[in-house]
Design a protein around this motif. Structure first.
Motif, PDB file in Angstrom:
ATOM      1  N   LYS A 149      -6.625  -2.981   5.434  1.00  0.00           N
ATOM      2  CA  LYS A 149      -7.402  -2.146   6.208  1.00  0.00           C
ATOM      3  C   LYS A 149      -7.250  -0.843   6.200  1.00  0.00           C
ATOM      4  N   GLN A 150      -8.112   0.052   5.739  1.00  0.00           N
ATOM      5  CA  GLN A 150      -7.900   1.587   5.879  1.00  0.00           C
ATOM      6  C   GLN A 150      -7.713   2.140   7.130  1.00  0.00           C
ATOM      7  N   ASP A 151      -8.521   1.542   8.196  1.00  0.00           N
ATOM      8  CA  ASP A 151      -8.209   2.047   9.533  1.00  0.00           C
ATOM      9  C   ASP A 151      -6.856   1.882   9.866  1.00  0.00           C
ATOM     10  N   ASN A 152      -6.190   0.655   9.419  1.00  0.00           N
ATOM     11  CA  ASN A 152      -4.801   0.400   9.901  1.00  0.00           C
ATOM     12  C   ASN A 152      -3.913   1.235   9.056  1.00  0.00           C
ATOM     13  N   ARG A 153      -4.197   1.429   7.855  1.00  0.00           N
ATOM     14  CA  ARG A 153      -3.297   2.334   7.242  1.00  0.00           C
ATOM     15  C   ARG A 153      -3.168   3.889   7.568  1.00  0.00           C
ATOM     16  N   ILE A 154      -4.272   4.205   8.042  1.00  0.00           N
ATOM     17  CA  ILE A 154      -4.557   5.533   8.627  1.00  0.00           C
ATOM     18  C   ILE A 154      -3.761   5.534   9.942  1.00  0.00           C
ATOM     19  N   GLY A 155      -3.551   4.468  10.593  1.00  0.00           N
ATOM     20  CA  GLY A 155      -3.080   4.615  11.769  1.00  0.00           C
ATOM     21  C   GLY A 155      -1.666   4.148  11.779  1.00  0.00           C
ATOM     22  N   PHE A 156      -1.200   3.739  10.813  1.00  0.00           N
ATOM     23  CA  PHE A 156       0.427   3.209  10.699  1.00  0.00           C
ATOM     24  C   PHE A 156       1.290   4.279  11.279  1.00  0.00           C
ATOM     25  N   GLY A 157       1.253   5.374  11.036  1.00  0.00           N
ATOM     26  CA  GLY A 157       2.336   6.425  11.718  1.00  0.00           C
ATOM     27  C   GLY A 157       3.669   6.420  11.313  1.00  0.00           C
ATOM     28  N   GLU A 158       4.350   7.290  11.781  1.00  0.00           N
ATOM     29  CA  GLU A 158       5.726   7.530  11.333  1.00  0.00           C
ATOM     30  C   GLU A 158       6.495   6.357  12.058  1.00  0.00           C
ATOM     31  N   ALA A 159       6.204   5.788  13.365  1.00  0.00           N
ATOM     32  CA  ALA A 159       7.107   4.680  13.911  1.00  0.00           C
ATOM     33  C   ALA A 159       6.997   3.433  13.056  1.00  0.00           C
ATOM     34  N   GLY A 160       5.751   3.274  12.642  1.00  0.00           N
ATOM     35  CA  GLY A 160       5.603   1.973  12.008  1.00  0.00           C
ATOM     36  C   GLY A 160       6.172   1.935  10.586  1.00  0.00           C
ATOM     37  N   MET A 161       6.063   3.195   9.888  1.00  0.00           N
ATOM     38  CA  MET A 161       6.867   3.372   8.551  1.00  0.00           C
ATOM     39  C   MET A 161       8.489   3.315   8.695  1.00  0.00           C
ATOM     40  N   ARG A 162       8.871   3.970   9.741  1.00  0.00           N
ATOM     41  CA  ARG A 162      10.369   3.909   9.885  1.00  0.00           C
ATOM     42  C   ARG A 162      10.716   2.376  10.080  1.00  0.00           C
ATOM     43  N   VAL A 163      10.046   1.705  10.863  1.00  0.00           N
ATOM     44  CA  VAL A 163      10.465   0.253  11.102  1.00  0.00           C
ATOM     45  C   VAL A 163      10.479  -0.398   9.662  1.00  0.00           C
ATOM     46  N   VAL A 164       9.389  -0.339   8.991  1.00  0.00           N
ATOM     47  CA  VAL A 164       9.158  -1.234   7.766  1.00  0.00           C
ATOM     48  C   VAL A 164      10.592  -0.820   6.840  1.00  0.00           C
ATOM     49  N   ILE A 165      10.906   0.599   6.757  1.00  0.00           N
ATOM     50  CA  ILE A 165      11.839   1.336   5.916  1.00  0.00           C
ATOM     51  C   ILE A 165      13.311   0.629   6.486  1.00  0.00           C
ATOM     52  N   LYS A 166      13.442   0.471   7.861  1.00  0.00           N
ATOM     53  CA  LYS A 166      14.638   0.093   8.241  1.00  0.00           C
ATOM     54  C   LYS A 166      14.693  -1.237   7.686  1.00  0.00           C
ATOM     55  N   PHE A 167      13.783  -2.097   7.486  1.00  0.00           N
ATOM     56  CA  PHE A 167      13.831  -3.511   7.116  1.00  0.00           C
ATOM     57  C   PHE A 167      14.378  -3.604   5.583  1.00  0.00           C
ATOM     58  N   LEU A 168      13.993  -2.479   4.777  1.00  0.00           N
ATOM     59  CA  LEU A 168      14.040  -2.391   3.274  1.00  0.00           C
ATOM     60  C   LEU A 168      15.592  -1.885   3.176  1.00  0.00           C
ATOM     61  N   GLU A 169      16.364  -1.064   3.937  1.00  0.00           N
ATOM     62  CA  GLU A 169      17.571  -0.565   3.588  1.00  0.00           C
ATOM     63  C   GLU A 169      18.670  -1.397   3.610  1.00  0.00           C
ATOM     64  N   ASN A 170      18.605  -2.590   4.320  1.00  0.00           N
ATOM     65  CA  ASN A 170      19.717  -3.804   3.986  1.00  0.00           C
ATOM     66  C   ASN A 170      18.990  -4.710   4.364  1.00  0.00           C
TER      67      ASN A 170
END
Length: 396
Positions: A149-170
């Motif tokens: 959903k576009q509203d959720n993508r817009i509202g994802f924010g840096e905190a959400g992105m850091r959480v996802v990328i944390k799971f991707l790193e290892n």
């Protein structure tokens, strides 16, 4: 000519996880005019303060599959749930995923407005979550579902992105890595999220996933890279990460999904002059020419789009002619896929145009352009007539 980059994700009605390809459709996203936060809870329910009211609230939410409001209420009243109420939390997360993972059946996807992701992002940071592969996987699936959903993508924010990328790193499993890549793929339909992925170091793990033996993970990573490369800054970062040789290698796989997303990524990346040179030096052009004959319209169309872009370079243009790509490009003018037709026409204009007449406005070049346009129109007419004829036969 060069294929312009304008996303139009809102026309996709079956959910995302389909990376945006360079098209001529104007964007109508308002991502740049809104301030990212942690979600926009337009439809959130207010939790009653009294014990009786809370009990009624819980009973009302328990009548069907859990919603984001259900999850938010549970997490707000049990902040230590990943440790103290793990079984209950896993059950709720699983039920939400089961009810919404299929976009065509997802009530969340059909609901208007955004969702409040604050509690989910907070729980994803809990130390106990990292110890549960199942919980990490479910949380990433929920972020994937919400990011359709576009509203959720817009509202994802840096905190959400850091959480996802944390799971991707290892990542502990390839499934976790693949779901994380899907979140990035969806989120990067918005330019602001591409900038966050670059800021948080999200490109490096995606490039590593391209080299994994798991083809589903390869496809998801290539799709995320394709989505990132829709923006200029993303193309530069991905190019400098050394990803191009790995993407070119994936063009030769027999897996259709991997092929589709790899050639789509190259299509998006190839608008950059330095990337064009790398594609040529890494022997990517022969693979692109081969893919022009793919029976899959998405693959042949993206291959034509990539060749349209790389043919702006003289050395690449010469190589394309030597590889006898003109018959395949000409055949695509009569395909039923409009985007493939447009890209093939652009490639032919780039490859043959410089040798036709003198100057951009010469009579010979104008005549050649009219021939190309006529071929596209005839192809569309033939396709429509064929569809009508086939439909009449089926009805008879």
């Amino acid at each position: 000519t060069q294929t312009p980059a304008h996303p139009d994700p809102d026309t996709r009605t079956t959910g995302l996880e389909h990376p945006q390809t360079r098209t001529r459709t104007p964007a109508h996203s308002d991502a740049e005019t809104r301030t990212p936060g942690l979600g926009h809870p337009h439809k959130s329910q207010r939790v009653p303060e009294s014990p009786t009211g809370r009990a009624q609230h819980v009973r009302s939410m328990a009548r069907g599959p859990p919603t984001i409001d259900t999850l938010n209420y549970f997490l707000s009243t049990r902040p230590n749930a990943p440790k103290d109420a793990q079984d209950s939390l896993l059950k709720l997360l699983s039920q939400f995923v089961d009810a919404n993972e299929d976009p065509s059946k997802s009530q969340n996807f059909r609901s208007p407005g955004g969702d409040d992701m604050t509690q989910l992002i907070k729980v994803a940071k809990h130390p106990a979550v990292d110890k549960s592969e199942k919980m990490v996987l479910l949380l990433l699936k929920i972020f994937k579902i919400l990011s359709r959903k576009q509203d959720n993508r817009i509202g994802f924010g840096e905190a959400g992105m850091r959480v996802v990328i944390k799971f991707l790193e290892n990542p502990k499993t390839s499934k976790i890595a693949g779901e994380g890549a899907n979140v990035i793929l969806n989120a990067c339909y918005e330019k602001g999220n591409v900038e966050l992925v670059l800021k948080c170091g999200g490109v490096k793990p995606l490039v590593e996933f391209l080299q994994n033996s798991d083809q589903e993970l390869q496809a998801n990573a290539a799709g995320a890279i394709q989505s990132i490369c829709f923006q200029h800054e993303g193309r530069q970062c991905v190019r400098d990460s050394g990803s191009i040789p790995h993407i070119i290698k994936l063009l030769n796989t027999e897996n259709v999904k991997v092929q589709t997303r790899a050639v789509g990524a190259l299509h998006n990346m190839s608008s950059d002059p330095e990337t064009i040179r790398i594609i040529r030096r890494e022997d990517g052009i022969p693979s692109l020419v081969t893919l022009l004959n793919s029976p899959n319209d998405s693959i042949s169309g993206s291959a034509a789009g990539a060749l349209q872009n790389v043919s702006r370079e003289v050395a690449s243009r010469k190589l394309i002619r030597e590889l006898d790509a003109l018959p395949a490009l000409s055949a695509l003018l009569a395909t039923t896929d409009l985007q493939a037709q447009v890209c093939a026409a652009g490639a032919l204009l780039n490859i043959l145009g410089p040798d036709i007449g003198e100057g951009k406005n010469s009579a010979e070049r104008k005549a050649f352009g009219k021939i190309i346009s006529s071929c596209i129109v005839l192809g569309i007419m033939y396709s429509e007539l064929f569809d009508i004829s086939l439909r009449d036969e089926l009805l008879a």
